[in-house]
Design a protein around this motif. Sequence first.
Motif, PDB file in Angstrom:
ATOM      1  N   PRO A 118       0.785  -1.231   0.000  1.00 18.53           N
ATOM      2  CA  PRO A 118       0.000   0.000   0.000  1.00 18.53           C
ATOM      3  C   PRO A 118       0.823   1.291   0.000  1.00 18.53           C
ATOM      4  N   ALA A 119       2.049   1.242   0.492  1.00 20.06           N
ATOM      5  CA  ALA A 119       2.865   2.458   0.553  1.00 20.06           C
ATOM      6  C   ALA A 119       3.597   2.745  -0.759  1.00 20.06           C
ATOM      7  N   TYR A 120       3.566   1.812  -1.686  1.00 21.62           N
ATOM      8  CA  TYR A 120       4.287   2.003  -2.940  1.00 21.62           C
ATOM      9  C   TYR A 120       3.591   3.019  -3.826  1.00 21.62           C
ATOM     10  N   THR A 121       4.404   3.814  -4.498  1.00 19.84           N
ATOM     11  CA  THR A 121       3.864   4.736  -5.494  1.00 19.84           C
ATOM     12  C   THR A 121       3.396   3.906  -6.684  1.00 19.84           C
ATOM     13  N   PRO A 122       2.572   4.459  -7.550  1.00 19.00           N
ATOM     14  CA  PRO A 122       2.155   3.698  -8.740  1.00 19.00           C
ATOM     15  C   PRO A 122       3.333   3.183  -9.560  1.00 19.00           C
ATOM     16  N   VAL A 123       4.392   3.969  -9.688  1.00 23.21           N
ATOM     17  CA  VAL A 123       5.567   3.549 -10.465  1.00 23.21           C
ATOM     18  C   VAL A 123       6.258   2.370  -9.777  1.00 23.21           C
ATOM     19  N   ASP A 124       6.442   2.447  -8.448  1.00 23.04           N
ATOM     20  CA  ASP A 124       7.081   1.346  -7.735  1.00 23.04           C
ATOM     21  C   ASP A 124       6.199   0.104  -7.730  1.00 23.04           C
ATOM     22  N   LEU A 125       4.887   0.297  -7.671  1.00 27.11           N
ATOM     23  CA  LEU A 125       3.972  -0.845  -7.736  1.00 27.11           C
ATOM     24  C   LEU A 125       4.116  -1.556  -9.079  1.00 27.11           C
ATOM     25  N   ILE A 126       4.219  -0.798 -10.153  1.00 25.71           N
ATOM     26  CA  ILE A 126       4.418  -1.399 -11.484  1.00 25.71           C
ATOM     27  C   ILE A 126       5.748  -2.137 -11.528  1.00 25.71           C
ATOM     28  N   ARG A 127       6.783  -1.567 -10.940  1.00 25.43           N
ATOM     29  CA  ARG A 127       8.088  -2.236 -10.908  1.00 25.43           C
ATOM     30  C   ARG A 127       7.997  -3.557 -10.142  1.00 25.43           C
ATOM     31  N   ALA A 128       7.386  -3.522  -8.969  1.00 26.90           N
ATOM     32  CA  ALA A 128       7.270  -4.737  -8.158  1.00 26.90           C
ATOM     33  C   ALA A 128       6.422  -5.775  -8.879  1.00 26.90           C
ATOM     34  N   SER A 158       5.990  -6.095 -11.995  1.00 28.68           N
ATOM     35  CA  SER A 158       6.744  -6.591 -13.149  1.00 28.68           C
ATOM     36  C   SER A 158       7.675  -7.731 -12.749  1.00 28.68           C
ATOM     37  N   VAL A 159       8.098  -7.733 -11.511  1.00 30.17           N
ATOM     38  CA  VAL A 159       9.028  -8.758 -11.037  1.00 30.17           C
ATOM     39  C   VAL A 159       8.293  -9.965 -10.465  1.00 30.17           C
ATOM     40  N   VAL A 160       7.301  -9.743  -9.618  1.00 26.63           N
ATOM     41  CA  VAL A 160       6.654 -10.858  -8.929  1.00 26.63           C
ATOM     42  C   VAL A 160       5.250 -11.162  -9.440  1.00 26.63           C
ATOM     43  N   GLY A 219       1.239 -11.275 -10.004  1.00 25.96           N
ATOM     44  CA  GLY A 219       0.104 -11.246  -9.102  1.00 25.96           C
ATOM     45  C   GLY A 219      -0.026 -12.477  -8.240  1.00 25.96           C
ATOM     46  N   VAL A 220       1.079 -13.104  -7.901  1.00 28.22           N
ATOM     47  CA  VAL A 220       1.045 -14.293  -7.044  1.00 28.22           C
ATOM     48  C   VAL A 220       1.129 -13.830  -5.585  1.00 28.22           C
ATOM     49  N   PRO A 221       0.063 -14.057  -4.812  1.00 30.66           N
ATOM     50  CA  PRO A 221       0.051 -13.552  -3.439  1.00 30.66           C
ATOM     51  C   PRO A 221       1.265 -13.979  -2.607  1.00 30.66           C
ATOM     52  N   ALA A 222       1.705 -15.228  -2.730  1.00 28.33           N
ATOM     53  CA  ALA A 222       2.858 -15.679  -1.937  1.00 28.33           C
ATOM     54  C   ALA A 222       4.119 -14.900  -2.302  1.00 28.33           C
ATOM     55  N   TYR A 223       4.243 -14.509  -3.554  1.00 32.08           N
ATOM     56  CA  TYR A 223       5.403 -13.721  -3.972  1.00 32.08           C
ATOM     57  C   TYR A 223       5.289 -12.297  -3.449  1.00 32.08           C
ATOM     58  N   LEU A 224       4.120 -11.698  -3.596  1.00 33.67           N
ATOM     59  CA  LEU A 224       3.904 -10.332  -3.108  1.00 33.67           C
ATOM     60  C   LEU A 224       4.113 -10.250  -1.605  1.00 33.67           C
ATOM     61  N   ASP A 225       3.739 -11.306  -0.911  1.00 34.01           N
ATOM     62  CA  ASP A 225       3.857 -11.340   0.542  1.00 34.01           C
ATOM     63  C   ASP A 225       5.308 -11.346   1.008  1.00 34.01           C
ATOM     64  N   GLN A 226       6.237 -11.685   0.130  1.00 32.55           N
ATOM     65  CA  GLN A 226       7.650 -11.713   0.488  1.00 32.55           C
ATOM     66  C   GLN A 226       8.225 -10.314   0.657  1.00 32.55           C
ATOM     67  N   PHE A 227       7.638  -9.341  -0.014  1.00 28.71           N
ATOM     68  CA  PHE A 227       8.189  -7.995   0.022  1.00 28.71           C
ATOM     69  C   PHE A 227       7.962  -7.362   1.391  1.00 28.71           C
ATOM     70  N   ILE A 232      13.738  -6.357  -4.101  1.00 31.21           N
ATOM     71  CA  ILE A 232      14.203  -7.230  -5.187  1.00 31.21           C
ATOM     72  C   ILE A 232      15.569  -7.810  -4.830  1.00 31.21           C
ATOM     73  N   GLU A 233      16.443  -6.967  -4.316  1.00 29.94           N
ATOM     74  CA  GLU A 233      17.768  -7.439  -3.936  1.00 29.94           C
ATOM     75  C   GLU A 233      17.686  -8.475  -2.808  1.00 29.94           C
ATOM     76  N   ALA A 234      16.881  -8.197  -1.795  1.00 25.20           N
ATOM     77  CA  ALA A 234      16.804  -9.073  -0.624  1.00 25.20           C
ATOM     78  C   ALA A 234      16.019 -10.349  -0.884  1.00 25.20           C
ATOM     79  N   HIS A 235      14.939 -10.277  -1.678  1.00 28.71           N
ATOM     80  CA  HIS A 235      14.015 -11.408  -1.773  1.00 28.71           C
ATOM     81  C   HIS A 235      14.003 -12.130  -3.122  1.00 28.71           C
ATOM     82  N   VAL A 236      14.695 -11.534  -4.115  1.00 32.56           N
ATOM     83  CA  VAL A 236      14.735 -12.173  -5.435  1.00 32.56           C
ATOM     84  C   VAL A 236      16.166 -12.509  -5.832  1.00 32.56           C
ATOM     85  N   LEU A 237      17.098 -11.586  -5.593  1.00 34.97           N
ATOM     86  CA  LEU A 237      18.470 -11.754  -6.077  1.00 34.97           C
ATOM     87  C   LEU A 237      19.427 -12.351  -5.048  1.00 34.97           C
TER      88      LEU A 237
END
Length: 184
Positions: free
Chosen positions: A130-140, A142-144, A146-154, A164-169
Amino acid sequence: MYYLCDQRGSAHNARAFANECAQALDDVQPAVDTFAEAFQYLTRRVDGPFLVALDEFSYLVDEDDTIPSVFQRIVDDVLRDTQISLVLLGSSISMMEEGVLSYESPLYGRRSGQWRLEPLTIGDASGFLPAYTPVDLIRAYSVVGGVPAYLDQFDLGAGVFENIEAHVLSKGAFLYEEPEFLLR
Protein backbone atom coordinates in the motif's frame (compact mmCIF):
# COMPACT_ATOMS: atom_id res chain seq x y z
CA MET A 1 -13.36 -26.18 8.59
CA TYR A 2 -10.06 -25.81 6.75
CA TYR A 3 -7.57 -28.69 6.73
CA LEU A 4 -4.19 -28.74 5.01
CA CYS A 5 -3.37 -32.30 3.88
CA ASP A 6 0.19 -33.54 3.99
CA GLN A 7 2.08 -36.45 2.46
CA ARG A 8 1.77 -38.85 5.41
CA GLY A 9 -1.04 -40.86 3.82
CA SER A 10 -4.80 -40.95 4.00
CA ALA A 11 -5.10 -42.68 7.41
CA HIS A 12 -2.91 -40.07 9.14
CA ASN A 13 -4.71 -37.22 7.39
CA ALA A 14 -8.16 -38.63 8.19
CA ARG A 15 -7.29 -38.85 11.89
CA ALA A 16 -5.73 -35.38 11.94
CA PHE A 17 -8.70 -33.91 10.06
CA ALA A 18 -11.19 -35.52 12.47
CA ASN A 19 -9.16 -34.26 15.44
CA GLU A 20 -9.18 -30.70 14.09
CA CYS A 21 -12.94 -30.96 13.53
CA ALA A 22 -13.38 -32.13 17.13
CA GLN A 23 -11.32 -29.22 18.43
CA ALA A 24 -13.33 -26.74 16.36
CA LEU A 25 -16.58 -28.30 17.61
CA ASP A 26 -15.32 -28.46 21.22
CA ASP A 27 -15.69 -32.24 21.24
CA VAL A 28 -13.54 -35.22 22.22
CA GLN A 29 -11.28 -36.66 19.57
CA PRO A 30 -13.07 -39.39 17.61
CA ALA A 31 -11.52 -42.76 16.86
CA VAL A 32 -11.37 -42.78 13.07
CA ASP A 33 -9.03 -44.38 10.55
CA THR A 34 -10.56 -43.28 7.25
CA PHE A 35 -11.99 -40.16 5.69
CA ALA A 36 -15.37 -41.88 5.40
CA GLU A 37 -15.38 -42.35 9.18
CA ALA A 38 -14.21 -38.76 9.70
CA PHE A 39 -17.07 -37.41 7.59
CA GLN A 40 -19.56 -39.75 9.29
CA TYR A 41 -18.41 -38.26 12.60
CA LEU A 42 -18.85 -34.77 11.19
CA THR A 43 -22.38 -35.45 9.94
CA ARG A 44 -23.37 -36.58 13.45
CA ARG A 45 -21.93 -33.41 15.01
CA VAL A 46 -22.99 -30.74 12.52
CA ASP A 47 -26.51 -29.57 11.95
CA GLY A 48 -27.11 -27.04 9.18
CA PRO A 49 -24.73 -25.46 6.69
CA PHE A 50 -21.06 -26.32 7.16
CA LEU A 51 -18.11 -25.88 4.81
CA VAL A 52 -15.13 -28.25 4.70
CA ALA A 53 -12.06 -27.25 2.66
CA LEU A 54 -9.34 -29.84 2.11
CA ASP A 55 -6.23 -28.11 0.81
CA GLU A 56 -3.52 -29.95 -1.13
CA PHE A 57 -5.91 -32.77 -1.95
CA SER A 58 -3.29 -33.81 -4.51
CA TYR A 59 -1.08 -35.11 -1.67
CA LEU A 60 -3.79 -37.62 -0.77
CA VAL A 61 -4.18 -38.78 -4.38
CA ASP A 62 -0.40 -39.05 -4.85
CA GLU A 63 -0.13 -41.32 -1.81
CA ASP A 64 -3.28 -43.37 -2.55
CA ASP A 65 -4.86 -43.49 -6.01
CA THR A 66 -8.09 -44.89 -4.53
CA ILE A 67 -8.82 -41.58 -2.77
CA PRO A 68 -11.07 -40.21 -5.55
CA SER A 69 -13.32 -43.28 -5.22
CA VAL A 70 -13.33 -42.91 -1.41
CA PHE A 71 -14.50 -39.32 -1.80
CA GLN A 72 -17.05 -40.42 -4.40
CA ARG A 73 -18.63 -42.57 -1.67
CA ILE A 74 -18.38 -39.73 0.85
CA VAL A 75 -20.16 -37.32 -1.50
CA ASP A 76 -22.76 -39.84 -2.68
CA ASP A 77 -23.55 -41.60 0.61
CA VAL A 78 -22.24 -39.76 3.65
CA LEU A 79 -22.91 -36.13 2.68
CA ARG A 80 -26.00 -36.74 0.52
CA ASP A 81 -28.72 -35.47 2.86
CA THR A 82 -26.61 -32.92 4.73
CA GLN A 83 -25.81 -29.26 4.26
CA ILE A 84 -22.09 -29.97 4.43
CA SER A 85 -20.24 -28.57 1.43
CA LEU A 86 -16.89 -30.03 0.42
CA VAL A 87 -14.21 -27.96 -1.30
CA LEU A 88 -11.15 -29.77 -2.67
CA LEU A 89 -8.13 -27.56 -3.29
CA GLY A 90 -4.85 -28.38 -4.97
CA SER A 91 -1.90 -26.54 -6.39
CA SER A 92 -1.15 -29.32 -8.88
CA ILE A 93 -3.39 -28.32 -11.78
CA SER A 94 -2.73 -31.51 -13.74
CA MET A 95 -3.64 -33.72 -10.76
CA MET A 96 -6.83 -31.78 -10.07
CA GLU A 97 -7.83 -32.01 -13.73
CA GLU A 98 -6.96 -35.71 -14.09
CA GLY A 99 -7.70 -37.01 -10.60
CA VAL A 100 -10.80 -34.99 -9.78
CA LEU A 101 -12.36 -33.30 -12.80
CA SER A 102 -11.73 -35.69 -15.71
CA TYR A 103 -14.32 -38.04 -17.14
CA GLU A 104 -12.30 -41.04 -15.89
CA SER A 105 -12.30 -39.85 -12.27
CA PRO A 106 -14.79 -41.38 -9.82
CA LEU A 107 -15.58 -37.80 -8.76
CA TYR A 108 -16.62 -36.78 -12.28
CA GLY A 109 -20.05 -35.19 -12.37
CA ARG A 110 -20.17 -34.52 -8.64
CA ARG A 111 -18.82 -31.00 -8.66
CA SER A 112 -21.11 -28.07 -8.31
CA GLY A 113 -18.46 -25.63 -9.48
CA GLN A 114 -14.78 -25.08 -10.05
CA TRP A 115 -12.46 -22.14 -9.88
CA ARG A 116 -9.09 -21.87 -11.48
CA LEU A 117 -7.46 -19.06 -9.57
CA GLU A 118 -5.65 -16.55 -11.72
CA PRO A 119 -2.92 -14.18 -10.54
CA LEU A 120 -4.09 -10.98 -8.90
CA THR A 121 -4.47 -7.87 -11.02
CA ILE A 122 -2.11 -5.00 -10.35
CA GLY A 123 -4.97 -3.22 -8.60
CA ASP A 124 -5.51 -6.15 -6.26
CA ALA A 125 -1.76 -6.55 -5.75
CA SER A 126 -1.56 -2.94 -4.55
CA GLY A 127 -3.19 -4.11 -1.30
CA PHE A 128 0.01 -6.02 -0.51
CA LEU A 129 2.18 -2.94 -1.06
CA PRO A 130 0.00 0.00 0.00
CA ALA A 131 2.86 2.46 0.55
CA TYR A 132 4.29 2.00 -2.94
CA THR A 133 3.86 4.74 -5.49
CA PRO A 134 2.15 3.70 -8.74
CA VAL A 135 5.57 3.55 -10.47
CA ASP A 136 7.08 1.35 -7.74
CA LEU A 137 3.97 -0.84 -7.74
CA ILE A 138 4.42 -1.40 -11.48
CA ARG A 139 8.09 -2.24 -10.91
CA ALA A 140 7.27 -4.74 -8.16
CA TYR A 141 4.41 -6.27 -10.15
CA SER A 142 6.74 -6.59 -13.15
CA VAL A 143 9.03 -8.76 -11.04
CA VAL A 144 6.65 -10.86 -8.93
CA GLY A 145 3.37 -10.56 -10.83
CA GLY A 146 0.10 -11.25 -9.10
CA VAL A 147 1.04 -14.29 -7.04
CA PRO A 148 0.05 -13.55 -3.44
CA ALA A 149 2.86 -15.68 -1.94
CA TYR A 150 5.40 -13.72 -3.97
CA LEU A 151 3.90 -10.33 -3.11
CA ASP A 152 3.86 -11.34 0.54
CA GLN A 153 7.65 -11.71 0.49
CA PHE A 154 8.19 -7.99 0.02
CA ASP A 155 8.97 -6.00 3.18
CA LEU A 156 6.50 -3.11 3.50
CA GLY A 157 9.18 -0.88 5.03
CA ALA A 158 11.67 -1.34 2.18
CA GLY A 159 11.71 0.11 -1.30
CA VAL A 160 11.12 -1.91 -4.42
CA PHE A 161 14.81 -2.25 -5.35
CA GLU A 162 15.79 -3.24 -1.79
CA ASN A 163 13.07 -5.89 -1.83
CA ILE A 164 14.20 -7.23 -5.19
CA GLU A 165 17.77 -7.44 -3.94
CA ALA A 166 16.80 -9.07 -0.62
CA HIS A 167 14.02 -11.41 -1.77
CA VAL A 168 14.73 -12.17 -5.44
CA LEU A 169 18.47 -11.75 -6.08
CA SER A 170 19.86 -13.10 -2.78
CA LYS A 171 20.85 -16.75 -2.63
CA GLY A 172 18.62 -18.67 -0.26
CA ALA A 173 15.75 -16.22 -0.58
CA PHE A 174 12.28 -17.63 -1.22
CA LEU A 175 12.13 -16.19 -4.75
CA TYR A 176 15.78 -16.71 -5.75
CA GLU A 177 15.32 -20.02 -7.60
CA GLU A 178 11.64 -19.58 -8.40
CA PRO A 179 12.18 -18.59 -12.08
CA GLU A 180 14.27 -21.70 -12.75
CA PHE A 181 11.76 -23.86 -10.84
CA LEU A 182 8.87 -22.50 -12.91
CA LEU A 183 10.72 -23.03 -16.18
CA ARG A 184 11.46 -26.65 -15.25
